[in-house]
Scaffold this active site. Structure first.
Site, PDB file in Angstrom:
ATOM      1  N   PHE A 113       8.246  48.903  29.447  1.00 23.45           N
ATOM      2  CA  PHE A 113       7.059  49.733  29.696  1.00 23.45           C
ATOM      3  C   PHE A 113       6.699  49.814  31.173  1.00 23.45           C
ATOM      4  CE2 PHE A 113       2.911  47.961  30.876  1.00 23.45           C
ATOM      5  CZ  PHE A 113       3.156  46.604  30.902  1.00 23.45           C
ATOM      6  N   LYS A 114       7.255  48.915  32.000  1.00 27.95           N
ATOM      7  CA  LYS A 114       6.962  48.948  33.425  1.00 27.95           C
ATOM      8  C   LYS A 114       7.345  50.305  34.045  1.00 27.95           C
ATOM      9  CE  LYS A 114       5.712  44.549  33.590  1.00 27.95           C
ATOM     10  NZ  LYS A 114       5.927  44.013  32.243  1.00 27.95           N
ATOM     11  N   ASP A 115       8.322  50.996  33.429  1.00 26.38           N
ATOM     12  CA  ASP A 115       8.710  52.315  33.946  1.00 26.38           C
ATOM     13  C   ASP A 115       7.564  53.327  33.871  1.00 26.38           C
ATOM     14  OD1 ASP A 115      11.410  51.724  34.538  1.00 26.38           O
ATOM     15  OD2 ASP A 115      11.969  52.007  32.434  1.00 26.38           O
ATOM     16  N   LEU A 123       5.902  52.453  37.113  1.00 25.18           N
ATOM     17  CA  LEU A 123       6.736  52.295  38.305  1.00 25.18           C
ATOM     18  C   LEU A 123       7.597  53.510  38.595  1.00 25.18           C
ATOM     19  CD1 LEU A 123       7.417  48.511  38.065  1.00 25.18           C
ATOM     20  CD2 LEU A 123       6.386  49.711  40.001  1.00 25.18           C
TER      21      LEU A 123
END
Ligand SMILES: *Cc1c(COP(=O)(O)O)cnc(C)c1O
Length: 508
Positions: free
Chosen positions: A112-114, A117
């Protein structure tokens, strides 16, 4: 539209624009930037229903990032949420066994960091232009596994930036590590540290607060910024998908306008669930915010007792805090955290925006390892529920969901699933619930596949990946194909004390 300024949780007086806060990352006093006030949506849900992910992203982000022009924000959004994602929906909702899984792992590094980011580099380079920044931006990042790769992918070869990622050498999954140490790019460096995530995060925060290091690097033409969820530029894009989830449920007739939903979030640094809380303040009818922890249950202990204690653990049987808290390596490594940074923002809000109270509690945490909030503050946190799931419970949940529905989820998502199942059983609350599904099961194939069948434990990682492909009927993501044969390009390991030295070496 209302102009929103930002200031540190530890100092209400020094105000910055949103773009300045994005550039700086962490406040100089060690606090986190918070908006002066939490904005409300200025479009109706009926209007949002007509929009796609990018349209909703604009409506949400413009409320927080008020010094970016419409053109700038739309440029950032267009370039972030493009075919780096493997579905046009960006964040699909999947129904399985009584809950909606909000799949936040369709970006290029499959966690989920995408979601944040992929846009942060655009927000940051736009901010650098707006503020006539002359120096090169050095992104210092501590990662528990997923932020590192997502930040590397976002910032690799972005002109005017360099990025250094520190990860716990023995604290990430094999796929996570391989993804990072194979990263290409002329401006990237990946370093393992002999310590855990908290050590990495503390080391990075110390560099941010080290005036002489900063002055030395400024002379050489560098300034630090952060890609961790302490950066407001991470948090704001994360608010978007909770709005999107609500709108999608409505569009698909799963709820009626005005109906409340619950959200369950597998939590580590408290960024993702704080974004859900911001979405609630925007006006999205979210009822319960269920905070799910793994065996590193410091947040569960906090919500249960009002005491945040990184050194001692709460004993549910006798109510005491007399057992030493141990940092546990789990199958959900991105949640192996005992110092949950973003909680400071919630603490600040619960203290009615008192920087004095925030400073008092944070120095107690630093000096004594613990603080206790007041009853008034506790009352302000009544939106939150909490629970935790240990390894056995998490693995059991993966297997049960797969056996029942054929749907395979990753270990972090399973922590949330198990905690939600407990909550539902305990309370009988059958409000429609969204579970944040934070990583592709491919990223944690070993734990996932042995949970489904213990006989799989003798297979190697890529055999497990191929087997997962057969049983789930979900295509193997490009991110996994990429690391099958990629050469290792980074092999530095250092002690946590040597982190500043490594940064200097990289920049010289
Ligand atoms: C980072 C991460 C989490 C924890 O999110 P926070 O915002 O730090 O609470 C959970 N699951 C996965 C897969 C992650 O990468």
């Amino acid at each position: 539209m209302k102009n929103i300024m930002y200031h540190s949780t530890r100092d209400n007086n020094k105000k910055l624009t949103a773009s300045q806060a994005v550039l700086q990352g962490l406040a100089e006093d060690g606090g986190l930037f918070v908006p002066e006030e939490l904005p409300k949506l200025d479009v109706s849900i009926a209007d949002l229903i007509k929009m796609d992910y990018k349209g909703i992203a604009y409506e949400v982000m413009k409320l927080f990032l008020t010094d970016y022009t419409e053109e700038e924000l739309k440029y950032c959004i267009e370039h972030a949420y493009d075919n780096k994602f493997d579905t046009e929906e960006i964040a699909p909702l999947v129904f399985a066994d009584g809950a909606y899984y909000l799949e936040l792992f369709h970006g290029s590094t499959i966690a989920f960091k995408d979601m944040a980011l992929s846009i942060l580099p655009y927000l940051m380079t736009t901010a650098a232009k707006k503020n006539d920044l002359r120096e090169e931006i050095v992104i210092l990042t501590a990662t528990s596994g997923d932020t590192g790769k997502a930040a590397l992918a976002g910032f690799a070869d972005v002109p005017g930036t360099r990025i250094v990622v520190f990860y716990p050498k023995n604290g990430v999954s094999p796929v996570q590590e391989k993804q990072m140490v194979t990263q290409r790019g002329s401006n990237v460096r990946v370093i393992g540290i002999t310590g855990n995530f908290d050590d990495a995060q503390t080391g990075v925060k110390m560099m941010f607060n080290d005036a002489s290091l900063k002055a030395e690097l400024k002379d050489k033409g560098f300034v630090f910024s952060s890609a961790n969820s302490i950066n407001i530029g991470r948090l704001v894009p994360q608010v978007v998908y909770y709005v999107y989830a609500y709108v999608t449920l409505l569009k698909n007739g799963r709820i009626a306008e005005g109906d409340k939903i619950n959200v369950t979030v597998p939590t580590g640094n408290f960024g993702n669930i704080l974004a859900a809380y911001f979405a609630k303040h925007l006006g999205i009818p979210i009822d319960r915010l269920i905070c799910a922890s793994n065996s590193n249950k410091v947040l569960f202990d906090f919500f249960t007792t009002s005491r945040y204690d990184k050194l001692k653990e709460f004993n549910e049987t006798d109510g005491s805090f007399d057992k030493d808290r141990k940092f546990t390596l789990t199958g959900s490594p991105s949640m192996d955290i005992l110092i949950s940074s973003n909680l400071e923002r919630l603490i600040y809000l619960a203290a009615d925006g008192s920087d004095v109270k925030d400073r008092e509690l944070m120095s107690a945490l630093n000096e004594k390892g613990a603080y206790t909030i007041t009853d008034d503050m506790k009352a302000k946190l009544s939106d939150f529920e909490s629970g935790y799931a240990d390894e056995a419970k998490t693995e059991e949940f993966i297997k049960k969901l797969y056996d029942k529905t054929g749907y395979v989820i990753d270990t972090h998502t399973a922590v949330a699933g198990a905690v939600y199942a407990d909550y539902k059983e305990k309370t009988g609350d059958d409000t429609v619930t969204v579970i944040a599904s934070t990583a592709s099961p491919y990223k944690f194939a070993r734990t996932v596949m042995t949970a489904i069948d213990p006989a799989n434990k003798d297979k190697n990682d890529f055999e497990l990946i191929d087997l997962l492909n057969q049983i789930s009927n979900v295509a193997i993501p490009q991110a996994i194909e990429d690391i099958r044969t990629a050469p290792v390009l980074h092999d530095i390991v250092c002690d946590k004390e040597d982190m500043p030295e490594e940064v200097k070496k990289f920049l010289s």
